[in-house]
Design a protein around this motif. Structure first.
Motif, PDB file in Angstrom:
ATOM      1  N   LEU A   1       0.722  -1.221   0.324  1.00 27.33           N
ATOM      2  CA  LEU A   1       0.201  -0.013   0.558  1.00 27.33           C
ATOM      3  C   LEU A   1       0.755   1.093   0.090  1.00 27.33           C
ATOM      4  CD1 LEU A   1      -2.581   1.862   0.230  1.00 27.33           C
ATOM      5  CD2 LEU A   1      -2.679   1.323   2.459  1.00 27.33           C
ATOM      6  N   ASP A   2       2.204   1.064   0.670  1.00 28.38           N
ATOM      7  CA  ASP A   2       2.664   2.926   0.660  1.00 28.38           C
ATOM      8  C   ASP A   2       3.772   2.493  -0.066  1.00 28.38           C
ATOM      9  OD1 ASP A   2       2.364   3.176   3.471  1.00 28.38           O
ATOM     10  OD2 ASP A   2       3.704   1.932   4.073  1.00 28.38           O
ATOM     11  N   ASN A   3       3.618   1.358  -1.025  1.00 23.96           N
ATOM     12  CA  ASN A   3       4.433   1.677  -2.799  1.00 23.96           C
ATOM     13  C   ASN A   3       3.053   1.955  -3.662  1.00 23.96           C
ATOM     14  OD1 ASN A   3       7.344   0.630  -3.029  1.00 23.96           O
ATOM     15  ND2 ASN A   3       6.866  -0.367  -1.405  1.00 23.96           N
ATOM     16  N   VAL A   4       2.533   2.008  -3.595  1.00 26.16           N
ATOM     17  CA  VAL A   4       1.289   2.581  -4.361  1.00 26.16           C
ATOM     18  C   VAL A   4       0.896   3.680  -3.987  1.00 26.16           C
ATOM     19  CG1 VAL A   4      -1.184   2.407  -4.878  1.00 26.16           C
ATOM     20  CG2 VAL A   4       0.006   0.416  -4.509  1.00 26.16           C
ATOM     21  N   THR A   5       1.163   4.441  -2.769  1.00 22.59           N
ATOM     22  CA  THR A   5       0.304   5.498  -2.613  1.00 22.59           C
ATOM     23  C   THR A   5       1.483   6.596  -2.261  1.00 22.59           C
ATOM     24  OG1 THR A   5       1.070   4.990   0.159  1.00 22.59           O
ATOM     25  CG2 THR A   5      -1.489   4.557  -1.408  1.00 22.59           C
ATOM     26  N   LEU A   6       2.834   6.173  -2.545  1.00 23.49           N
ATOM     27  CA  LEU A   6       3.892   7.403  -2.209  1.00 23.49           C
ATOM     28  C   LEU A   6       3.496   8.171  -3.300  1.00 23.49           C
ATOM     29  CD1 LEU A   6       6.373   7.746  -0.770  1.00 23.49           C
ATOM     30  CD2 LEU A   6       8.156   6.569  -1.918  1.00 23.49           C
ATOM     31  N   ALA A   7       3.934   7.884  -4.405  1.00 22.30           N
ATOM     32  CA  ALA A   7       3.458   8.992  -5.188  1.00 22.30           C
ATOM     33  C   ALA A   7       2.402  10.368  -5.248  1.00 22.30           C
ATOM     34  CB  ALA A   7       3.888   8.847  -6.409  1.00 22.30           C
ATOM     35  N   LEU A   8       1.029   9.608  -4.402  1.00 25.66           N
ATOM     36  CA  LEU A   8      -0.052  10.684  -4.110  1.00 25.66           C
ATOM     37  C   LEU A   8       0.572  11.674  -3.391  1.00 25.66           C
ATOM     38  CD1 LEU A   8      -3.023   7.965  -4.572  1.00 25.66           C
ATOM     39  CD2 LEU A   8      -2.510   9.774  -5.884  1.00 25.66           C
ATOM     40  N   ARG A   9       1.392  10.615  -2.395  1.00 31.55           N
ATOM     41  CA  ARG A   9       1.469  11.849  -1.095  1.00 31.55           C
ATOM     42  C   ARG A   9       2.537  12.718  -1.265  1.00 31.55           C
ATOM     43  NH1 ARG A   9       3.897   9.786   2.436  1.00 31.55           N
ATOM     44  NH2 ARG A   9       4.064   7.181   2.267  1.00 31.55           N
ATOM     45  N   LEU A  10       3.640  12.591  -1.901  1.00 26.53           N
ATOM     46  CA  LEU A  10       4.924  13.507  -2.307  1.00 26.53           C
ATOM     47  C   LEU A  10       4.895  14.172  -3.502  1.00 26.53           C
ATOM     48  CD1 LEU A  10       8.085  10.735  -1.361  1.00 26.53           C
ATOM     49  CD2 LEU A  10       6.600  12.350  -0.112  1.00 26.53           C
ATOM     50  N   VAL A  11       4.177  13.555  -5.063  1.00 24.50           N
ATOM     51  CA  VAL A  11       4.284  14.320  -5.320  1.00 24.50           C
ATOM     52  C   VAL A  11       2.490  15.053  -6.132  1.00 24.50           C
ATOM     53  CG1 VAL A  11       4.049  14.073  -8.506  1.00 24.50           C
ATOM     54  CG2 VAL A  11       5.159  12.545  -6.582  1.00 24.50           C
ATOM     55  N   HIS A  12       1.972  14.365  -5.309  1.00 25.28           N
ATOM     56  CA  HIS A  12       0.559  15.264  -6.160  1.00 25.28           C
ATOM     57  C   HIS A  12      -0.042  15.985  -4.440  1.00 25.28           C
ATOM     58  CE1 HIS A  12      -0.230  13.627  -9.864  1.00 25.28           C
ATOM     59  NE2 HIS A  12       0.449  12.375  -9.309  1.00 25.28           N
ATOM     60  N   GLY A  13       0.598  16.033  -3.266  1.00 22.50           N
ATOM     61  CA  GLY A  13       0.097  16.193  -2.087  1.00 22.50           C
ATOM     62  C   GLY A  13      -1.178  16.204  -1.058  1.00 22.50           C
ATOM     63  N   ARG A  14      -1.367  14.580  -1.654  1.00 25.21           N
ATOM     64  CA  ARG A  14      -2.664  14.091  -1.162  1.00 25.21           C
ATOM     65  C   ARG A  14      -1.630  13.615   0.716  1.00 25.21           C
ATOM     66  NH1 ARG A  14      -5.503  10.518  -4.685  1.00 25.21           N
ATOM     67  NH2 ARG A  14      -5.662  12.697  -6.786  1.00 25.21           N
ATOM     68  N   GLY A  15      -2.925  13.974   0.978  1.00 26.13           N
ATOM     69  CA  GLY A  15      -2.672  14.132   2.877  1.00 26.13           C
ATOM     70  C   GLY A  15      -2.721  12.115   2.740  1.00 26.13           C
ATOM     71  N   ARG A  16      -2.072  11.429   4.303  1.00 27.64           N
ATOM     72  CA  ARG A  16      -2.002  10.249   4.298  1.00 27.64           C
ATOM     73  C   ARG A  16      -3.666   9.098   4.351  1.00 27.64           C
ATOM     74  NH1 ARG A  16       2.005   6.665   6.143  1.00 27.64           N
ATOM     75  NH2 ARG A  16       3.211   8.788   5.701  1.00 27.64           N
ATOM     76  N   ALA A  17      -4.861   9.590   4.700  1.00 23.09           N
ATOM     77  CA  ALA A  17      -5.540   9.077   4.777  1.00 23.09           C
ATOM     78  C   ALA A  17      -6.449   8.883   3.461  1.00 23.09           C
ATOM     79  CB  ALA A  17      -6.594   9.787   6.168  1.00 23.09           C
ATOM     80  N   GLU A  18      -6.279  10.064   3.004  1.00 17.89           N
ATOM     81  CA  GLU A  18      -7.419  10.063   1.503  1.00 17.89           C
ATOM     82  C   GLU A  18      -5.989   9.665   0.284  1.00 17.89           C
ATOM     83  OE1 GLU A  18      -7.782  13.578  -1.954  1.00 17.89           O
ATOM     84  OE2 GLU A  18      -6.240  14.383  -0.535  1.00 17.89           O
ATOM     85  N   ALA A  19      -4.756   9.013   0.353  1.00 16.17           N
ATOM     86  CA  ALA A  19      -3.871   8.308  -0.263  1.00 16.17           C
ATOM     87  C   ALA A  19      -4.033   7.079   0.212  1.00 16.17           C
ATOM     88  CB  ALA A  19      -2.781   9.285   0.287  1.00 16.17           C
ATOM     89  N   ALA A  20      -4.388   6.804   1.354  1.00 21.57           N
ATOM     90  CA  ALA A  20      -4.227   5.495   1.604  1.00 21.57           C
ATOM     91  C   ALA A  20      -5.789   4.922   1.158  1.00 21.57           C
ATOM     92  CB  ALA A  20      -4.299   5.137   3.131  1.00 21.57           C
ATOM     93  N   ALA A  21      -6.980   5.672   1.334  1.00 16.85           N
ATOM     94  CA  ALA A  21      -7.849   4.815   0.499  1.00 16.85           C
ATOM     95  C   ALA A  21      -8.193   4.803  -1.006  1.00 16.85           C
ATOM     96  CB  ALA A  21      -9.403   6.258   0.650  1.00 16.85           C
ATOM     97  N   SER A  22      -7.365   5.901  -1.595  1.00 17.06           N
ATOM     98  CA  SER A  22      -6.811   5.615  -2.920  1.00 17.06           C
ATOM     99  C   SER A  22      -6.927   4.690  -3.057  1.00 17.06           C
ATOM    100  CB  SER A  22      -6.403   6.984  -3.592  1.00 17.06           C
ATOM    101  OG  SER A  22      -7.566   7.649  -3.981  1.00 17.06           O
ATOM    102  N   GLY A  23      -5.364   4.425  -2.350  1.00 14.12           N
ATOM    103  CA  GLY A  23      -4.579   3.351  -2.970  1.00 14.12           C
ATOM    104  C   GLY A  23      -5.293   1.753  -2.682  1.00 14.12           C
ATOM    105  N   LEU A  24      -6.457   2.319  -1.964  1.00 17.63           N
ATOM    106  CA  LEU A  24      -6.888   0.527  -1.568  1.00 17.63           C
ATOM    107  C   LEU A  24      -7.977   0.845  -2.517  1.00 17.63           C
ATOM    108  CD1 LEU A  24      -7.320   0.827   2.288  1.00 17.63           C
ATOM    109  CD2 LEU A  24      -6.039  -1.186   1.006  1.00 17.63           C
TER     110      LEU A  24
END
Length: 251
Positions: A106-129
């Motif tokens: 899950l962290d692999n999938v959401t890393l760019a969402l958080r670092l590049v696209h600026g998503r919060g951890r909870a939002e990124a985790a929901a999208s990643g799941l």
């Protein structure tokens, strides 16, 4: 006819020769290519024909020596264009999975969402799941990459590429590193993405997949487009001798 999402015009790419004074090696030699929205273009050709370099040029991982890479009509290869903004509209999946071994899936999938696209951890985790569910890996969200099969790792890499909702998905021989029994699960996923209308440029040696999924097949030889057309035209009734030779060797 729909306007092209991606257009290449006269793209040329060379690398330095192997020794001092050696002539540069021409890898792409005046390539033209058009990809419309919701279309799948499949690149075929022998090793060294320029398929991977062409994908890297589209994703701006390689600079062109000449020509244009037009995304929605804007030449993103122009040095004055914001390459990072252009690259954020695309996603590329490589032959190797390139997952970080110390991060859970899950962290692999959401890393760019958080670092590049600026998503919060909870939002990124929901999208990643949600994306892991889409590729059939929700039950592996907390696993580490080395706990996954090769096919599962490649599906995770595809999920990572898709989670940012790219307009264009680039795939470079994504089954070449897999054991034969794992190829099918990745190809099935790509077929599903094609059916959903994902715009894709795919380099592959899987002719059955090309026949099933491609809107257009493009045969590259020595960095040039030698033949293009529908799968039936290129794979069943090729007009160029080099295309016929390539397909005979595969068979």
């Amino acid at each position: 006819m729909s306007a092209s999402l991606l257009s290449l015009r006269g793209v040329r790419k060379t690398y330095p020769g192997p020794g001092r004074g050696a002539a540069p090696k021409v890898v792409l030699d005046g390539v033209d290519l058009d990809v419309t929205e919701h279309e799948c273009v499949v690149l075929i050709g022998a090793s060294g024909s320029g398929k991977s370099t062409l994908l890297r040029v589209i994703d701006l991982l390689e600079e062109v020596d000449d020509g244009q890479v037009l995304l929605d009509g804007v030449d993103v290869a122009d040095p004055w264009v914001d390459a990072n903004a252009a690259r954020a509209r695309m996603a590329m999946v490589f032959q190797q999975y390139n997952l970080f071994p110390h991060l859970r899936v899950l962290d692999n999938v959401t890393l760019a969402l958080r670092l590049v696209h600026g998503r919060g951890r909870a939002e990124a985790a929901a999208s990643g799941l949600a994306m892991l569910e889409k590729v059939g890996l929700a039950h592996k969200a907390r696993a580490y990459p080395d706990e996954l099969s090769g096919g599962e790792q490649q599906r995770a890499a595809i999920a990572r590429a898709l989670v940012g909702a790219p307009e264009l998905l680039l795939l470079d021989e994504v089954t070449s590193a897999l054991d034969p029994e794992l190829v099918g699960e990745v190809l099935d996923l790509l077929v599903a993405l094609r059916d959903e209308g994902t715009t894709m440029v795919v380099a592959t040696h899987e002719m059955g997949f090309a026949r099933e999924v491609a809107d257009e097949v493009v045969f590259l030889h020595d960095g040039q487009v030698h033949e293009r057309g529908t799968p039936a035209q290129v794979l069943d009734d090729p007009q160029r001798e080099r295309t016929r030779d390539f397909l005979r060797r595969l068979r």
